[in-house]
Scaffold this motif. Structure first.
Motif, PDB file in Angstrom:
ATOM      1  N   UNK A 159       0.940  -0.907  -0.038  1.00 46.58           N
ATOM      2  CA  UNK A 159       0.234   0.046  -0.141  1.00 46.58           C
ATOM      3  C   UNK A 159       1.151   1.424  -0.330  1.00 46.58           C
ATOM      4  N   UNK A 160       0.324   1.913   0.865  1.00 42.27           N
ATOM      5  CA  UNK A 160       1.385   3.522   1.477  1.00 42.27           C
ATOM      6  C   UNK A 160       2.792   2.988   1.583  1.00 42.27           C
ATOM      7  N   UNK A 161       3.643   1.781   1.963  1.00 41.46           N
ATOM      8  CA  UNK A 161       4.089   1.923   2.482  1.00 41.46           C
ATOM      9  C   UNK A 161       4.477   1.703   3.839  1.00 41.46           C
ATOM     10  N   UNK A 162       3.373   2.016   4.635  1.00 47.26           N
ATOM     11  CA  UNK A 162       3.887   2.404   6.040  1.00 47.26           C
ATOM     12  C   UNK A 162       4.978   1.119   6.664  1.00 47.26           C
ATOM     13  N   UNK A 163       4.736   0.337   6.564  1.00 48.92           N
ATOM     14  CA  UNK A 163       4.802  -1.251   7.072  1.00 48.92           C
ATOM     15  C   UNK A 163       6.844  -0.866   7.051  1.00 48.92           C
ATOM     16  N   UNK A 177       5.279  -5.634  -2.032  1.00 49.81           N
ATOM     17  CA  UNK A 177       4.804  -5.477  -3.507  1.00 49.81           C
ATOM     18  C   UNK A 177       3.282  -5.333  -2.882  1.00 49.81           C
ATOM     19  N   UNK A 178       3.248  -4.970  -3.908  1.00 50.21           N
ATOM     20  CA  UNK A 178       1.802  -4.180  -4.827  1.00 50.21           C
ATOM     21  C   UNK A 178       1.559  -4.943  -5.827  1.00 50.21           C
ATOM     22  N   UNK A 179      -0.162  -5.059  -5.282  1.00 47.21           N
ATOM     23  CA  UNK A 179      -0.523  -5.007  -7.519  1.00 47.21           C
ATOM     24  C   UNK A 179      -0.604  -2.754  -7.919  1.00 47.21           C
ATOM     25  N   UNK A 180      -1.943  -2.441  -6.995  1.00 47.14           N
ATOM     26  CA  UNK A 180      -1.842  -1.245  -7.438  1.00 47.14           C
ATOM     27  C   UNK A 180      -0.518   0.287  -8.539  1.00 47.14           C
ATOM     28  N   UNK A 181      -0.325   0.238  -9.317  1.00 48.43           N
ATOM     29  CA  UNK A 181       0.818   1.158  -9.687  1.00 48.43           C
ATOM     30  C   UNK A 181       0.350   2.453  -9.050  1.00 48.43           C
ATOM     31  N   UNK A 182      -0.216   2.924  -8.553  1.00 50.99           N
ATOM     32  CA  UNK A 182      -0.723   4.376  -7.699  1.00 50.99           C
ATOM     33  C   UNK A 182      -0.533   4.105  -6.335  1.00 50.99           C
ATOM     34  N   UNK A 183      -0.486   3.064  -5.855  1.00 47.83           N
ATOM     35  CA  UNK A 183      -0.410   2.705  -4.953  1.00 47.83           C
ATOM     36  C   UNK A 183       1.440   2.766  -4.379  1.00 47.83           C
ATOM     37  N   UNK A 184       1.567   1.373  -5.372  1.00 49.22           N
ATOM     38  CA  UNK A 184       3.580   1.941  -5.473  1.00 49.22           C
ATOM     39  C   UNK A 184       3.914   3.593  -5.965  1.00 49.22           C
ATOM     40  N   UNK A 185       3.500   4.171  -6.224  1.00 50.89           N
ATOM     41  CA  UNK A 185       3.738   5.418  -7.158  1.00 50.89           C
ATOM     42  C   UNK A 185       4.105   6.299  -5.014  1.00 50.89           C
ATOM     43  N   UNK A 187       3.451   4.917  -1.764  1.00 48.22           N
ATOM     44  CA  UNK A 187       5.273   4.798  -1.338  1.00 48.22           C
ATOM     45  C   UNK A 187       6.110   5.056  -1.854  1.00 48.22           C
ATOM     46  N   UNK A 188       6.381   5.106  -3.242  1.00 48.80           N
ATOM     47  CA  UNK A 188       7.530   5.249  -3.282  1.00 48.80           C
ATOM     48  C   UNK A 188       7.866   6.914  -2.829  1.00 48.80           C
ATOM     49  N   UNK A 189       7.068   8.024  -2.818  1.00 52.64           N
ATOM     50  CA  UNK A 189       7.309   9.210  -2.934  1.00 52.64           C
ATOM     51  C   UNK A 189       7.579   9.051  -0.523  1.00 52.64           C
ATOM     52  N   UNK A 190       6.299   8.089  -0.341  1.00 52.72           N
ATOM     53  CA  UNK A 190       6.908   8.347   1.127  1.00 52.72           C
ATOM     54  C   UNK A 190       8.004   8.175   1.732  1.00 52.72           C
ATOM     55  N   UNK A 191       8.484   6.709   0.878  1.00 56.80           N
ATOM     56  CA  UNK A 191       9.869   6.377   1.375  1.00 56.80           C
ATOM     57  C   UNK A 191      10.924   7.070   0.712  1.00 56.80           C
ATOM     58  N   UNK A 192      10.894   7.968   0.069  1.00 56.08           N
ATOM     59  CA  UNK A 192      11.598   8.719  -0.424  1.00 56.08           C
ATOM     60  C   UNK A 192      11.964   9.943   0.651  1.00 56.08           C
ATOM     61  N   UNK A 193      10.829  10.530   0.428  1.00 63.69           N
ATOM     62  CA  UNK A 193      10.373  11.425   2.011  1.00 63.69           C
ATOM     63  C   UNK A 193      11.234  10.584   3.097  1.00 63.69           C
ATOM     64  N   UNK A 194      10.845   9.112   3.622  1.00 60.00           N
ATOM     65  CA  UNK A 194      12.052   8.969   4.883  1.00 60.00           C
ATOM     66  C   UNK A 194      13.185   9.027   5.054  1.00 60.00           C
ATOM     67  N   UNK A 195      13.503   8.676   3.576  1.00 58.29           N
ATOM     68  CA  UNK A 195      15.264   8.960   3.180  1.00 58.29           C
ATOM     69  C   UNK A 195      15.134   7.535   3.169  1.00 58.29           C
ATOM     70  N   UNK A 196      14.238   6.375   3.032  1.00 58.32           N
ATOM     71  CA  UNK A 196      14.601   5.182   2.145  1.00 58.32           C
ATOM     72  C   UNK A 196      14.324   4.446   0.913  1.00 58.32           C
ATOM     73  N   UNK A 197      14.834   5.058   0.183  1.00 56.57           N
ATOM     74  CA  UNK A 197      14.776   5.319  -1.495  1.00 56.57           C
ATOM     75  C   UNK A 197      15.677   3.771  -1.453  1.00 56.57           C
ATOM     76  N   UNK A 220       5.326 -10.275   6.388  1.00 58.04           N
ATOM     77  CA  UNK A 220       4.186  -9.586   6.889  1.00 58.04           C
ATOM     78  C   UNK A 220       2.638  -9.065   6.015  1.00 58.04           C
ATOM     79  N   UNK A 221       1.623  -9.402   6.281  1.00 55.68           N
ATOM     80  CA  UNK A 221       0.382  -9.283   5.252  1.00 55.68           C
ATOM     81  C   UNK A 221      -0.666  -8.444   6.422  1.00 55.68           C
ATOM     82  N   UNK A 222      -0.417  -7.071   6.344  1.00 59.66           N
ATOM     83  CA  UNK A 222      -0.851  -6.240   7.282  1.00 59.66           C
ATOM     84  C   UNK A 222      -2.407  -5.746   6.343  1.00 59.66           C
TER      85      UNK A 222
END
Length: 319
Positions: A159-163, A177-185, A187-197, A220-222
């Protein structure tokens, strides 16, 4: 000798060296690479093909997008070490320009992610209001995974990459891993903001993951399983990823009667009983069961924790 020649030929070009440097920072689409490099997409695609053919980069398709990352670490890491050793003091003007334009790509991703989240926030907020606070759920997950090292982490339905935000810092490696391209985008933005590129993000199907068996220590299956038409198959596929003694953590709703969540929130299952999860765990070669129960709302959140045992043979399971 042939492989070595392909590698050095692939790197014998300033643009391809720049691409390798950019992919060290984060995964990028061909369009984003073209934006950063200031070159046409066809030209960048030709450079990318040479790097992919040499095993220095790899493509991952997500819907209509193709993302690029570095290739097999066993091949790439020695080269990166050599490049670092040969580099002169300070950055050249190309590197400074690339870094500035890379920040623009990050900003574009963040803006798109925020727009998507804003458009769907009401749906998520409505569901969150039915159960205990996410902070309590995350604290319980931390308790569940505190006993051993996280090791190689896979978050299915990220999803949003919170885990990944929560646990990647303790992990040896982390893949979302996620099926949704929108969710993955998002997640990428959030992880970059958290310096987890450097955390890997991939598109995939939870019933058929393009990952090797035995390659994970923690899966994890959250809040994913209630979307599954075949939850037993999803658990069996998660178990396949686990190395001997690896852990599977499922966080989801206890069985409930909120039928409206089927039509309004696309829930395929209205929660799960302990007996259901225990049976699916056993069929998948997992020992374990209920770890913690979090009530206090219309929906009860449960954490089920299991461990894969060496020598356990998997059964063919039904949904």
């Amino acid at each position: 000798m042939r492989a070595e020649l392909e590698i050095f030929r692939a790197l014998a070009d300033p643009t391809r060296l720049r691409i390798v440097a950019l992919l060290r920072a984060m995964e990028l689409s061909v369009g984003e690479l073209a934006q950063v490099l200031g070159q046409s997409q066809p030209r960048v695609s030709r450079h990318v093909k040479i790097l992919v053919d040499a095993g220095l980069a790899e493509r991952r398709k997500e819907g209509s997008w193709v993302f690029l990352g570095l290739g097999d670490p066993a091949r790439v890491r020695p080269l990166l070490s050599a490049i670092d050793g040969w580099s002169e003091e300070g950055e050249d003007h190309w590197m400074r320009a690339d870094i500035a334009r890379l920040e623009a790509v990050r900003a574009d991703r963040q803006a798109a992610a925020q727009a998507y989240f804003a458009a769907h926030a009401d749906e998520w907020d409505a569901i969150r209001s039915l159960h205990v606070a996410e902070s309590e759920v995350e604290a319980a997950m931390t308790r569940a995974l505190s006993k051993d090292e996280i090791g190689r982490l896979v978050d299915i339905g990220t999803g949003t990459g919170r885990m990944l935000e929560l646990f990647a810092g303790r992990a040896e490696s982390a893949i979302g891993i996620d099926r949704s391209p929108e969710m993955l985008r998002l997640a990428r933005a959030k992880l970059a903001e958290a310096d987890l590129d450097t955390v890997e993000i991939r598109q995939g199907d939870m019933y058929a993951l393009a990952l090797p068996g035995g390659g994970a220590d923690t899966v994890i299956l959250h809040q994913v399983l209630h979307y599954a038409q075949q939850p037993a198959a999803a658990i069996a596929e998660a178990a396949r990823l686990l190395d001997a003694d690896g852990r599977l953590l499922i966080v989801d709703f206890a069985a409930h009667e909120r039928e409206d969540l089927r039509s309004e929130a696309a829930h395929a299952r209205l929660g799960f009983s302990d007996a259901q999860i225990a049976r699916w765990f056993a069929d998948a070669g997992i020992d374990g069961g209920l770890f913690e129960e979090l009530g206090g709302g219309e929906l009860t959140v449960k954490l089920w924790l299991g461990r894969r045992k060496a020598g356990r043979r998997l059964k063919v399971v039904a949904a």
